[in-house]
Each structure stands twice: as C-alpha cells, then as structure tokens.
Design an enzyme around this catalytic site. Structure first.
Site, short mmCIF file in Angstrom:
data_model
loop_
_atom_site.label_atom_id
_atom_site.label_comp_id
_atom_site.label_asym_id
_atom_site.label_seq_id
_atom_site.Cartn_x
_atom_site.Cartn_y
_atom_site.Cartn_z
N SER A 291 0.83 -1.23 0.00
CA SER A 291 -0.09 0.03 -0.04
C SER A 291 0.79 1.37 0.06
O SER A 291 2.00 1.19 0.29
CB SER A 291 -0.95 0.16 1.39
OG SER A 291 -0.04 0.52 2.31
N ASP A 292 0.29 2.57 -0.37
CA ASP A 292 1.22 3.55 -0.05
C ASP A 292 1.05 4.08 1.64
O ASP A 292 0.16 3.14 2.07
CB ASP A 292 0.47 4.80 -0.86
CG ASP A 292 1.75 5.95 -1.18
OD1 ASP A 292 2.48 5.88 -0.22
OD2 ASP A 292 1.59 6.63 -2.03
N TYR A 293 1.61 4.99 1.98
CA TYR A 293 1.79 5.26 3.31
C TYR A 293 0.30 5.66 4.28
O TYR A 293 -0.21 6.58 3.78
CB TYR A 293 2.56 6.59 3.26
CG TYR A 293 3.39 6.88 4.57
CD1 TYR A 293 4.28 6.86 4.67
CD2 TYR A 293 2.74 7.56 5.70
CE1 TYR A 293 5.47 7.32 5.82
CE2 TYR A 293 3.29 7.88 6.87
CZ TYR A 293 4.73 7.78 6.96
OH TYR A 293 5.33 8.12 8.14
#
Ligand code: BGC
Length: 749
Positions: A291-293
């Site tokens: 995932s992104d942050y």
C-alpha cells in the site's frame, strides 16, 4: 554477468519450493508479520520538527532529525512481527535490525529494506520529469543503476520507484516525479528505470528490486490537487495510465505500490478491477502489492471503511499484500482470520508473495550490507559525471532570439541575478531524501569557475517564495556594468512533489516584478528557469531573449547550465509535457481527441459565428508543445518514406526519413514518430507517439532514421474494453516535436 537484469516476477520452481517449505513452518502470526511494513524511527513531534527545520535553514545544513527507534520495534522484529522497514539509510543500523530478524527470530526470515530513491540516492540526478526530457532510456537506465549502486551499498533492497504516473496537469506537484504526459514515452522510461534498478553485478554483491508506483491513476487527481478524487473512464485507465506499469512488469518488476486515490468511487487500495482483474486475471502477474503510506487507514477517511479493522479486511480481501505504516494488518488480521472474515489462504498468498521477493533478492544468503562500501562508492566520479550528462541532456531550450546563446566565454561580463542563482538546496529537487545541499553546484558556482571574478555581478533580487525582503533595485544595479543578464528564476525544490499542488503556475514571490525590472534595462536577457513542473509563463517567455528550462537538475545543475550557456554542448532536451498558455487550459496535452467541432474544422454555423471547441479568450494550443526543444544548430527533415504502406496486424510498420544537421555545430536531435488512427470504433487521439530516437549529427551530416513499429502497438481498448488493432487508414509523422513534421499515410488490413 554485468549486463544481466534480475527479474522478480516469473515463477521459478526452486524458489516456490523454498517458499512453500518456509510457509509450512510459519504460524499465522508470522505470516501476518511478513505483511507489516513500518518506518523504524518515530516521527519527531511538530515542535521539534519546526526547531530542526529552522536550525537547518539558518545554518544551511541538511535537515537532520534525531533518530529514535520506535518503542518495541526490536522485540517485534525478534517475534517475526515485521516484514519490512523503510526510510533508513545507514548500513550500521540496518544491519543491527537485520541481525534481530535473522539471528534472533524463530525462523530467521530477513527484513526487506525499502527506500524512496526517486532521482538518485546521494548522487542526486535531475528530477524524473527533467530526466524524461532526455528522451534517452539508455542513459536513464545507467542513472537508475548508479542510484541502485549507492542505495544497495547503504542497505536498501527495494526501491520505491520508478514513479510511472502519467500526469497531464501541472498543478499536481508530483508531476515532477514522473515522465510526463505520454504513455508510450512513460513506458519506455519505466522499462529503463526498472532495468537500471534491477541490474546484476552491483558492487555491493547484493540485489535491488524496483517498485513501480502509484497503481493507478494517481496523476489524474481532479484539479491537480494531490490525493484528490480520480474519476477516469476504464478506457483511459487502460490506454493511458496502465501502459507504464505493464512495461515495468514486463521488464521484471516484482512489486507495485498501490495509490492513495480512489478510481471512480473505489480507492486503489481495495480496487477489484485494478488489483484483481487486471493484475492477476489479465496480466497473470505474480508480484507483491504494497500500500502507500497509511493508505489502508485512510480508507476510513475515504468513507469506505468504518474503522481500522474493516479497512484491513477490505484491503487484504481486495488483494493488497503489505501494509505500509498503518496497522490494520498487525492489529486486526489475526482476529479477522479467527472470525472467518478473511480466509487464512489469502494471508498465506500475500505472505508467499513477500517471501518470494525476499528469496529472489538473495536476502537469505546475504542479509547484511558491507558497511565499509559506501565510503568508496558514494558520490564517486563515475556517478558525478553521469549526473552531469543527464542534467545536460534534460535541459530544454525554449527560446533563443537572435542566437543570443551560446555566449562567448571570454570578454563578456555577466549579471547573474535571481533567487535561484545560488540556491544550493533547491538544485536537489523534490525527492532527494538522502541528498545533501553541500554536494550541489549552483549556477553561480559554475560560472565563477569559468569566468574571472570581476566579470560576474550577483544579486538575488527577491526570495524564491513568500514576501520576505526583496531588493529589486539592487538586482538592477548589479546589471549596470554587465553585458548580458543571466536571470535564474523559478520554483524552490519544495514547491513541487508530494502535497505540493499549486493553483497559480507563474513565477512565485516577486520574481515577475524582478523580471519586469530586468527587462526594462534593455540588456540581453537569458532566463534559466528552474521548476518541478510545466509553468505558465507567457509574459516571461516574451521578456526573455533566451529561455532555458533547467528544472531542478541535481548536484551537477550548475555545471550543466554553464556548459549549455557557453556552448560546450548544444541543448538537446525536449519537453515531455505541454506547457500551458494559461492555467485555464489545463489539462492540455498533445494526444487529445478531435471532438465533433474541432478548432481546425469549419464548426457548426449556429447564430452568427461557427461554434467550435475553443476558448473565446485565448488559444487552444499550449505555449510550448510536447516534444519541443531547440538546439544551437538547425535540423532539416526530408524524404519521408513509408516503406510498408500496407501492413497486417502482425506486421511491422517501417517508416524512415532523412535528418540533416544544417547548422554549424555538432548536436543531438530527438526525432519523434507519431501516428493517428483516422477512423476507429471509438474516438482516437489526434496524434500518438509511437517511436523516438536521439541521434548525434555533425554539421552538414545527414542520416536516415528508420523506425520499426509493431502493428500491435497501434491498438487501443475498443468498445468491449478489449485491446484491438483495427484495420483502416493511419496518418504518420516524423518530426522534431508533436506539432511539426513530415506526414505520410499507411493502412492496416
Ligand atoms: C508517497 C510514496 C512513497 C511513500 C514512502 C508516500 O507518501 O506517496 O511515493 O513511496 O510515501 O515514503
């Protein structure tokens, strides 16, 4: 084998057997642990952050926060509760944490260490948007490899790049991180960067995996506001936004980062069309999705999950494999499996993907980094000259009235003015996480090395950004004894990049007032424009006699600008985004559709005037088109030959032309090939890039450039969303940019 490129996405029975054996020994908690990614350090609190930033500004030193390990991190690693860490570049700390995983956890599974190495690690290269303006994939492959060399020597296994988001909106600050507006060019750059990052024979003796991002559509954020809603059609997604990802996977990328944004109502983190149908069913890609942050937790803000537990359930079920920073998997996945809400087989599938990458990276054999290596490798001469070469090729000359450039090096006195003339930190650009201002050369530095002290007058004139004290009169005074003004203006490095959207794309602060005052002196005016995006600069373009776009060009920015100003090399970069004439044109891009009432047609006669697709208060055309860039020489294009006027869907289109250097200097020219599918079952762009070539030509030299385009590349996603190459007539151009060129015809049968 020096030229080998590692692939992390084809299945190798020996690797699979090893992963299976490992999985058979793992508890559910250990499997979940592999899906957890964290930064090892706690973020400083806002007060401390402010204090450190202010101190750095005062001393000119890099921003350096005190690094405090997250409480409990070491125990969690020992317990097999963490699969990956990122945001750490010091080999000693990495090795210490890795030792806990390898020597003190039950199964000894190594951590995978990720990092954002977007345009260089310590040797900072030009921002990726600039790099794309080289139109030189082979060079970018070498640059990516150099970045991987440095990163790997410091303990990085996994690079969160290339950023392959197509971007057609300069308001979006992250346009700086990608390769511009075009899917064909974007795919070529994606391929090159993956090859560079995943190159064999790194001096660390270790391997690196690329992580193309942000999957997908992130660049289409409404109104260019970062993280904003994306609502594009599936066809546009497939024809425009997906090709660079496909290219990255075909080059061997075995991981991908999903994007923050939603796509037509469903966040990318949990999107079944993109994560399942396309990645797995259609592309059969076996790689790992991170995932992104905190994007998993952000599903709550998106309004599709009520709480973190639900966010975790939706993400894992949708096909996400690793969660970055937020803790839905760590906190809730075991419980979700126990409740039967998530099948353990899905957790196992995700863990398999993570382990496969770790095995293929050789982490089990070589978990540690050699801490003595960076001293020999970091900023070595080889990488520094490569950074210079990339910087030279990435700069774009947009105007050169009366051939003001190149300047003769002797006898002329220069006023070097503007707030970016000596702004060291800003040379680095947006994503220079591990870069240092002290490594960078400014334009002023480089000019001072080339000219006697009394031939240069310097003044900043005004701040880059904000309404701090300005001394425009002082800058004008500095021009008095000068023969030529070099004005270095534009954006600061932190005006582009993540969370850096702008609604006004002109010169910030009082820079336009400065330019007005400099113009009023009547002296020859060279503008060196630095930015992280296409700017809107009609007034500046009018005022400048010569206009060189230098972007944020990395540690060798100064030398590259000086080399171009004095003609040691001729400019050869070409734009990879259209530069709008006004913000109101955005998005403006060359591969637009024709519409039913195009500007070039007769329009429909309604009322007193023809109704056409146009503005009543300005042009449709951008100020500078995609593909455009000048040189110190001139090139003539002639003898277009369509060697295959009729091709089948499996054939190769062959088109050639002769390009001649008709000027007086050796130079390189980026030759471009475009097509238009004249009649399709769905509407087609008025032009599409399908080939390009950088060629070096001596004065008077002519060369035939021959393009071979597989007919397969001429297709699109038809009414049923299937890729199709349709029979029919096409126009083809070979030219120096997206608006000029020799035109021919061919037919697909
Ligand atoms: C960015 C990613 C980056 C990640 C880790 C996010 O905010 O969108 O591009 O890789 O942070 O630093």
């Amino acid at each position: 084998m020096k030229d080998e490129v590692y692939r992390y996405n084809d299945l190798d029975p020996a690797v699979e057997a090893r992963v299976d054996a490992l999985l058979a020994r793992m508890t559910l908690a250990e499997k979940i642990g592999q899906l957890v990614q964290t930064t090892p350090f706690v973020m400083p609190d806002p007060d401390e952050m402010q204090r450190v930033i202010e101190q750095a500004q005062q001393t000119g030193q890099p921003v350096q926060f005190m690094q405090r390990l997250r409480p409990g991190l070491e125990d969690r690693i020992r317990a097999g509760g963490i699969g990956s860490i990122f945001g750490i570049n010091d080999g000693a700390t990495i090795n210490a944490l890795q030792r806990l995983a390898v020597e003190e956890s039950r199964l000894g599974i190594p951590l995978i260490v990720g990092n954002d190495v977007i345009h260089g690690f310590r040797t900072i290269f030009p921002i990726p948007l600039a790099e794309s303006c080289t139109w030189n994939p082979a060079l970018l492959e070498r640059a990516a490899r150099a970045a991987a060399e440095e990163a790997s020597a410091c303990g990085t296994d996994w690079i969160f790049a290339p950023m392959v988001d197509i971007a057609r909106d300069g308001r979006w600050g992250r346009i700086a991180e990608g390769a511009g507006e075009d899917p064909f060019l974007g795919a070529a750059m994606a391929r090159a960067r993956v090859r560079g990052f995943q190159a064999g024979g790194l001096r660390s003796g270790r391997r690196v995996a690329a992580c193309p991002k942000h999957y997908v559509g992130y660049g289409a954020a409404e109104a260019g506001r970062d993280y904003n809603t994306v609502d594009i059609s599936e066809r546009t997604l497939r024809d425009v936004y997906l090709p660079p990802f496909k290219a990255a996977f075909d080059a061997g990328a075995g991981s991908v980062m999903s994007a923050f944004n939603e796509i037509a109502g469903i966040p990318a983190t949990i999107n079944p069309l993109t994560l399942r149908t396309i990645l797995r069913d259609e592309w059969s890609w076996p790689g790992m999705v991170v995932s992104d942050y905190e994007a998993v937790a952000e599903l709550i803000q998106h309004g599709v999950a009520a709480d973190l537990k639900e966010a975790g359930r939706l993400s894992i079920l949708a096909g996400l494999d690793m969660e970055m920073v937020s803790t839905a998997f760590a906190d809730h996945l075991a419980e979700l499996v126990a409740e039967g809400a998530v099948p353990e087989s899905r957790v196992e599938e995700a863990a398999r993907r993570v382990l496969r990458l770790k095995v293929r990276l050789g982490l089990f054999e070589r978990p540690y980094t050699d801490e003595t290596l960076p001293a020999h490798l970091i900023l070595c001469e080889e990488f520094r000259s490569l950074a210079l070469e990339v910087a030279r090729q990435s700069m774009v000359l947009l105007k050169n009235a009366g051939n003001l450039l190149p300047l003769a090096q002797g006898g002329r006195r220069l006023a070097v003015v503007g707030p970016l003339a000596d702004a060291r930190q800003d040379m680095l650009g947006t994503w220079a996480f591990f870069g240092r201002a002290e490594d960078a050369e400014t334009v002023l530095d480089a000019l001072r090395l080339r000219l006697p002290e009394d031939a240069i007058f310097h003044a900043a004139g005004c701040p880059i950004v904000g309404d701090g004290p300005a001394d425009i009169a002082g800058a004008v005074a500095a021009t008095q004894a000068a023969d030529v003004i070099i004005a270095v203006v534009g954006e600061s490095a932190n005006m582009s990049g993540e969370a850096r959207s702008r609604m006004h794309l002109g010169l910030p602060s009082r820079q336009q007032a400065l330019m007005d005052a400099l113009t009023a002196t009547g002296k020859p005016l060279v503008v060196v424009l630095m930015s992280g995006r296409p700017l809107v600069i009609p007034r500046l373009a009018e005022q400048a006699d010569a206009l060189l776009v230098a972007w944020h060009a990395g540690i060798r920015a100064g030398s590259a600008v000086a080399d171009l100003l004095f003609g040691a090399v001729s400019p050869s970069g070409k734009l990879t985004t259209s530069w709008p004439a006004a913000e109101g044109q955005i998005p403006v891009y060359y591969a637009h559709k024709n519409t039913g009432r195009p500007m070039t047609g007769a329009g429909a006669l309604q009322f007193a005037e023809p109704f056409k697709s146009r503005y009543i208060d300005g042009p449709n055309e951008p100020l500078f088109p995609f593909g455009f860039g000048l040189s110190y020489t001139t090139f003539a294009y002639r003898d277009l030959r369509v060697e295959t006027p009729i091709i089948g869907p499996e054939d190769i289109l062959v088109v050639s032309a002769t390009i001649e250097n008709t000027g007086l200097r050796p130079a390189e020219e980026v030759v471009q090939l475009y097509v238009r599918d004249l009649v399709g079952s769905v509407t087609r762009p008025v032009k599409e890039l399908k080939g390009f070539r950088r060629m070096a030509l001596q004065p008077g030299e002519a060369q035939v450039v021959r393009f071979e385009v597989p007919a397969h590349d001429l297709g699109f996603h038809g009414p049923d969303m299937k890729y199709v190459v349709e029979p029919g007539a096409f126009a083809v151009w070979i030219g120096p940019n997206s608006v000029e060129g020799l035109e021919g015809r061919f037919e697909v049968r």
